[in-house]
Write a protein that holds these residues in place. Structure first.
Motif, PDB file in Angstrom:
ATOM      1  N   THR A  29      -0.968  -4.036   1.447  1.00 29.36           N
ATOM      2  CA  THR A  29      -2.077  -3.905   0.508  1.00 29.36           C
ATOM      3  C   THR A  29      -1.691  -2.966  -0.631  1.00 29.36           C
ATOM      4  O   THR A  29      -1.079  -1.922  -0.411  1.00 29.36           O
ATOM      5  N   GLU A  33      -6.033  -3.136  -4.873  1.00 29.32           N
ATOM      6  CA  GLU A  33      -6.708  -4.131  -4.032  1.00 29.32           C
ATOM      7  C   GLU A  33      -7.644  -3.443  -3.040  1.00 29.32           C
ATOM      8  O   GLU A  33      -8.772  -3.892  -2.834  1.00 29.32           O
ATOM      9  N   GLU A  36     -10.692  -2.127  -4.938  1.00 28.00           N
ATOM     10  CA  GLU A  36     -11.579  -3.227  -5.344  1.00 28.00           C
ATOM     11  C   GLU A  36     -12.342  -3.793  -4.148  1.00 28.00           C
ATOM     12  O   GLU A  36     -13.537  -4.056  -4.233  1.00 28.00           O
ATOM     13  N   THR A  37     -11.650  -3.992  -3.044  1.00 28.39           N
ATOM     14  CA  THR A  37     -12.291  -4.514  -1.841  1.00 28.39           C
ATOM     15  C   THR A  37     -13.349  -3.542  -1.329  1.00 28.39           C
ATOM     16  O   THR A  37     -14.440  -3.947  -0.934  1.00 28.39           O
TER      17      THR A  37
END
Length: 119
Positions: A29, A33, A36-37
């Motif tokens: 990851t 990312e 954002e997740t």
């Protein structure tokens, strides 16, 4: 894992503060990312207004930094969020203050973030 707050509250009564959390992440990851997740997984934060964002480092690990505002509380908050990944561990530092107090607190928030080390 760790939290601190300013010596006195801001004019609106909110205490500027920083919090450090540790969690699990998939080894491949990217910090952006993960950030954002994380933001997207909290329905109330989906409407957060992103003011700035950039790739950075945190204690020599790859990291992502964003400044955003949200309205989760009765008064808006501005947040300096730094997310760093090391293998399968994610380290997140979130420092927040009311928007009108953020500029005065930001140098302290950045010193706290820059002081992050592994032992």
């Amino acid at each position: 894992v760790w939290t601190c707050r300013a010596e006195r509250p801001a004019a609106n009564g909110m205490w500027p503060n920083c919090n450090v959390t540790v969690g699990q992440a998939e080894p491949d990851t990217r910090p952006k990312e993960y950030f954002e997740t994380g933001l997207a997984s909290v329905p109330q934060l989906r409407a957060a207004r992103r003011l700035s964002a950039r790739d950075t480092t945190l204690a020599n690990m790859r990291a992502y930094e964003a400044i955003y505002e949200h309205d989760l509380l009765p008064s808006p908050l501005r947040v300096l969020a730094t997310v760093g990944l090391l293998s399968d561990r994610v380290y997140a530092i979130h420092c927040s203050a009311p928007p009108e107090a953020f500029a005065a607190e930001e140098p302290t928030f950045r010193r706290i973030t820059a002081s992050f080390r592994f032992k």
